[in-house]
Enzyme design. Structure first.
Site, PDB file in Angstrom:
ATOM      1  N   GLY A 168       0.546  -0.707  -7.320  1.00  0.00           N
ATOM      2  CA  GLY A 168       0.990  -0.505  -5.693  1.00  0.00           C
ATOM      3  C   GLY A 168      -0.111  -1.420  -4.930  1.00  0.00           C
ATOM      4  N   GLY A 169      -0.475  -1.393  -4.336  1.00  0.00           N
ATOM      5  CA  GLY A 169      -1.301  -2.796  -3.990  1.00  0.00           C
ATOM      6  C   GLY A 169      -1.068  -4.106  -3.825  1.00  0.00           C
ATOM      7  N   ASP A 170      -2.784  -5.455  -4.257  1.00  0.00           N
ATOM      8  CA  ASP A 170      -2.411  -6.231  -4.737  1.00  0.00           C
ATOM      9  C   ASP A 170      -2.849  -6.441  -6.322  1.00  0.00           C
ATOM     10  OD1 ASP A 170      -2.738  -9.103  -4.561  1.00  0.00           O
ATOM     11  OD2 ASP A 170      -4.511  -8.327  -5.556  1.00  0.00           O
ATOM     12  N   MET A 186     -11.538   4.212  -4.180  1.00  0.00           N
ATOM     13  CA  MET A 186     -10.833   5.138  -5.527  1.00  0.00           C
ATOM     14  C   MET A 186     -12.049   6.425  -5.096  1.00  0.00           C
ATOM     15  SD  MET A 186      -9.824   3.624  -8.903  1.00  0.00           S
ATOM     16  CE  MET A 186     -10.232   1.325  -8.267  1.00  0.00           C
ATOM     17  N   THR A 223      -3.219  -4.874   0.100  1.00  0.00           N
ATOM     18  CA  THR A 223      -4.008  -4.718  -0.990  1.00  0.00           C
ATOM     19  C   THR A 223      -4.293  -3.305   0.362  1.00  0.00           C
ATOM     20  OG1 THR A 223      -6.470  -3.771  -1.867  1.00  0.00           O
ATOM     21  CG2 THR A 223      -6.050  -4.714   0.347  1.00  0.00           C
ATOM     22  N   ALA A 224      -4.506  -2.195  -0.345  1.00  0.00           N
ATOM     23  CA  ALA A 224      -4.820  -0.506   0.398  1.00  0.00           C
ATOM     24  C   ALA A 224      -5.778  -0.306   1.919  1.00  0.00           C
ATOM     25  CB  ALA A 224      -5.292   0.371  -0.534  1.00  0.00           C
ATOM     26  N   ASP A 265       4.006   1.838 -11.919  1.00  0.00           N
ATOM     27  CA  ASP A 265       3.351   3.063 -11.607  1.00  0.00           C
ATOM     28  C   ASP A 265       2.974   3.613 -10.665  1.00  0.00           C
ATOM     29  OD1 ASP A 265       0.949   1.263 -12.684  1.00  0.00           O
ATOM     30  OD2 ASP A 265       0.428   0.856 -10.950  1.00  0.00           O
ATOM     31  N   LYS A 324      -0.728   6.387 -14.212  1.00  0.00           N
ATOM     32  CA  LYS A 324      -1.450   6.005 -13.825  1.00  0.00           C
ATOM     33  C   LYS A 324      -2.428   6.619 -12.679  1.00  0.00           C
ATOM     34  CE  LYS A 324      -3.305   3.342 -15.412  1.00  0.00           C
ATOM     35  NZ  LYS A 324      -4.830   2.721 -16.589  1.00  0.00           N
ATOM     36  N   PRO A 331       0.584  -1.381  -0.508  1.00  0.00           N
ATOM     37  CA  PRO A 331       0.476  -0.173  -0.421  1.00  0.00           C
ATOM     38  C   PRO A 331       0.506   1.131   0.252  1.00  0.00           C
ATOM     39  CG  PRO A 331      -0.158  -1.152   2.134  1.00  0.00           C
ATOM     40  CD  PRO A 331       0.298  -1.903   1.527  1.00  0.00           C
TER      41      PRO A 331
HETATM   42  N1  SAH Z   1      -4.266  -2.510  -6.783  1.00  0.00           N
HETATM   43  C1  SAH Z   1      -4.567  -1.517  -5.393  1.00  0.00           C
HETATM   44  C2  SAH Z   1      -5.772  -1.119  -5.841  1.00  0.00           C
HETATM   45  C3  SAH Z   1      -5.913   0.203  -6.902  1.00  0.00           C
HETATM   46  S1  SAH Z   1      -7.089   1.670  -7.241  1.00  0.00           S
HETATM   47  C4  SAH Z   1      -4.627  -2.001  -4.109  1.00  0.00           C
HETATM   48  O1  SAH Z   1      -4.678  -3.399  -4.093  1.00  0.00           O
HETATM   49  O2  SAH Z   1      -4.763  -1.525  -3.084  1.00  0.00           O
HETATM   50  C5  SAH Z   1      -5.944   3.041  -6.764  1.00  0.00           C
HETATM   51  C6  SAH Z   1      -7.495   3.241  -5.141  1.00  0.00           C
HETATM   52  O3  SAH Z   1      -6.663   2.321  -4.198  1.00  0.00           O
HETATM   53  C7  SAH Z   1      -6.526   4.510  -5.062  1.00  0.00           C
HETATM   54  O4  SAH Z   1      -7.787   5.117  -5.584  1.00  0.00           O
HETATM   55  C8  SAH Z   1      -7.460   4.746  -3.206  1.00  0.00           C
HETATM   56  O5  SAH Z   1      -8.720   4.382  -3.346  1.00  0.00           O
HETATM   57  C9  SAH Z   1      -6.631   3.059  -2.620  1.00  0.00           C
HETATM   58  N2  SAH Z   1      -5.437   3.482  -2.349  1.00  0.00           N
HETATM   59  C10 SAH Z   1      -4.073   2.620  -2.923  1.00  0.00           C
HETATM   60  N3  SAH Z   1      -3.139   2.848  -2.058  1.00  0.00           N
HETATM   61  C11 SAH Z   1      -3.798   4.216  -1.091  1.00  0.00           C
HETATM   62  C12 SAH Z   1      -2.746   4.275  -0.190  1.00  0.00           C
HETATM   63  N4  SAH Z   1      -1.314   3.620   0.147  1.00  0.00           N
HETATM   64  N5  SAH Z   1      -3.884   5.102   1.119  1.00  0.00           N
HETATM   65  C13 SAH Z   1      -5.591   4.890   0.947  1.00  0.00           C
HETATM   66  N6  SAH Z   1      -5.887   4.566  -0.099  1.00  0.00           N
HETATM   67  C14 SAH Z   1      -5.210   4.133  -1.215  1.00  0.00           C
END
Ligand code: SAH
Length: 511
Positions: free
Chosen positions: A93-95, A176, A123-124, A40, A62, A17
């Site tokens: 980012g995240g998963d 988002m 994931t976030a 990204d 992106k 995240p």
């Molecule tokens: N694949 C990512 C999500 C990508 S979509 C995952 O698994 O986390 C992008 C959205 O993820 C952002 O608009 C926000 O809602 C969330 N996000 C990602 N990183 C974040 C963070 N550090 N803090 C808060 N929201 C986050």
């Protein structure tokens, strides 16, 4: 052990995240082998330090409102790179399989006959939950959780989100859609979710400067707008949000709410970063020195070939140790070559670097300065009959050590084993935090970090007004004073740990 693919392939890697520590070992293993990395905006840039120096790094943007490469272009470039035989890491980012278009990219790769793997990431939602003491499920309050994209404007929604069903889920996490939050909250309420359900929006979860705004489902959009919450932000709705008030553990940490900039070279900043961030500080890194090989190794080679002629070799940094011993190995020497010469290290980190090569210093001065190192060598051997002394240092090393030795009549060979150069710029997050007046401390660990950082700050037109400056020791402090700046704390002992302790003491916190 993994087999190296003979043909190219793509690895879709979850980067976690935001906090670079929240990546998996498996992800690091692939990053370390990558030929090309496509990353990204949400993938932590520090993770690129784990890729080979020769790897190509491609930023594909992106984030919302930013152009970057189009998804189609990204797809093409992934396929082209893999077909050219490269190991391609697609860092997300995240998963990768949660709102990350990982599925779409995998489909395209499959259709093109390119092999791929997927490495999951935190994931976030999970990052935001853990960092803020906000369990997504809890036997007392929530047995179901849903991850939803709030990006679509409900007024023109595709109809894929089943709002009525969501209203019955205990914890709803909205990814988002900071701008569409208003409409989404209204939809959930219309579908039957209680308007007074606790809700929190978390901006930049797990990253420096993270912000959390708590409200109710009815008021969260307004509260977020009032606080000018910007993406990336995630909204959590449900009774579990109320647990955060009791379970939040980060804001109880001693350095919570303080922003600290570290100027050490990237490969040395990890420990200091970890120590400060374990204490709750928001740590930003602005490596103010880049370490490069020496341009001319003739003097180093000459010293190594006659290593026996020296009474002492002095090392004043871990980089010096690494560069000198690497050269020794290239010349066909091993540890036995140093059997007849005494070794001095300026401080514990340098001694530790020697230890990694099975060398134990004969001398570690009581205070970790060049002056003290010289005095203690002279006290041991008596001057001036102590024989030749070799210093293996950087091109920008301080003059005190050789000056003190020479003054006592010692013959000194001061050879450059590595160079320190000034990076091109300060990282954008550091410039932004300085410009916004958010930085509480900047830490310096050498005179060259001071000079370079100040030169870059001047060039990028950011001031250090109101920022407190912490120095590792006397020569670093001298460099700050020379620039007309006040040294707020000087570490004692002159180590990363000492720096941390001095900073805590200045903040009125007992370690
Ligand atoms: N694949 C990512 C999500 C990508 S979509 C995952 O698994 O986390 C992008 C959205 O993820 C952002 O608009 C926000 O809602 C969330 N996000 C990602 N990183 C974040 C963070 N550090 N803090 C808060 N929201 C986050």
């Amino acid at each position: 052990m993994a087999i190296t693919p003979s043909e190219g392939e793509v690895v879709l890697v979850g980067a976690g995240p935001g906090d670079p520590g929240l990546i998996t070992l498996e992800a690091l293993r692939w990053l370390a082998r990558a030929d090309v990395v496509f990353y990204d905006r949400l993938a932590p840039p520090q993770l690129l330090d784990f890729t080979p120096a020769a790897a190509t790094r491609v930023y594909v943007g992106k984030s919302s409102g930013e152009k970057g490469l189009s998804q189609e272009e990204i797809n093409h470039r992934l396929i082209d790179a893999a077909r050219a035989g490269k190991l391609v890491v697609r860092l997300k980012g995240g998963d990768p399989f949660l709102f990350g278009r990982g599925g779409e990219e995998a489909s395209v790769l499959k259709a093109a006959g390119v092999s791929y793997r997927v490495v999951p990431g935190i994931t976030a939602a999970c990052g935001a939950a853990a960092w803020n003491g906000l369990p997504l499920t809890d036997r007392r309050l929530a047995s179901t959780v849903a991850f939803v994209t709030a990006e679509e404007d409900p007024a023109h929604a595709s109809g894929r989100v089943n709002w009525a069903a969501l209203a019955g889920i205990d914890t709803v996490v909205l990814y988002m859609g900071v701008k569409t939050l208003d409409g989404v909250a209204a939809r959930l309420i219309a579908a039957g979710k209680a308007a007074d359900t606790p809700a929190a929006i978390i901006e930049r979860a797990t990253l420096p400067g993270q912000r959390v705004i708590s409200a109710t489902l009815k008021t969260i959009a307004q509260a977020a707008a009032a606080a000018d919450i910007q993406p990336p932000a995630i909204t959590i709705v449900g009774p579990v949000v109320s647990l955060a008030a009791q379970l939040d553990w980060r804001s109880a940490l001693p350095l919570a709410g303080r922003t600290i900039v570290i100027t050490r070279p990237a490969d040395q900043s990890m420990r200091l970063r970890d120590q400060l961030s374990d204490l709750g500080a928001d740590v930003l890194t602005a490596p103010a020195v880049e370490v490069r090989p020496a341009e001319d190794l003739a003097a180093v080679d000459a010293a190594l070939r006659q290593i026996d002629q020296y009474a002492w070799i002095c090392f004043t940094s871990a980089h010096g140790v690494a560069a000198f011993l690497q050269r020794a190995v290239s010349l066909g020497l091993d540890g036995r070559a140093f059997g007849g010469v005494k070794i001095a290290a300026i401080g514990p980190a340098t001694a530790e670097a020697l230890g990694r090569h099975f060398l134990r210093p004969d001398l570690l001065p009581h205070r970790y300065t060049g002056q003290d190192l010289a005095e203690e060598i002279l006290a041991r051997d008596g001057a001036p009959g102590g024989g030749r002394v070799l210093l293996a240092r950087s091109d920008l090393a301080q003059p005190e050590l050789p000056a003190a030795l020479r003054q006592a009549g010692v013959v000194v060979d001061d050879v450059v084993v590595y160079r320190s150069v000034c990076p091109a710029s300060l990282p954008v997050d550091v410039v932004a935090a300085l410009a916004a007046g958010k930085v509480n401390w900047v830490t310096f660990t050498s005179g060259s970090t001071v000079r370079n950082f100040l030169a870059l700050a001047r060039r990028q037109e950011v001031a250090l007004d109101g920022v407190k400056l912490a120095s590792i020791g006397p020569s670093t402090s001298a460099a700050l004073r020379e620039a007309g700046l006040e040294v707020h704390v000087q570490a004692q002992p002159h180590t990363a740990e000492g720096l941390c302790a001095a900073l805590l003491a200045a903040e009125g916190i007992s370690p």
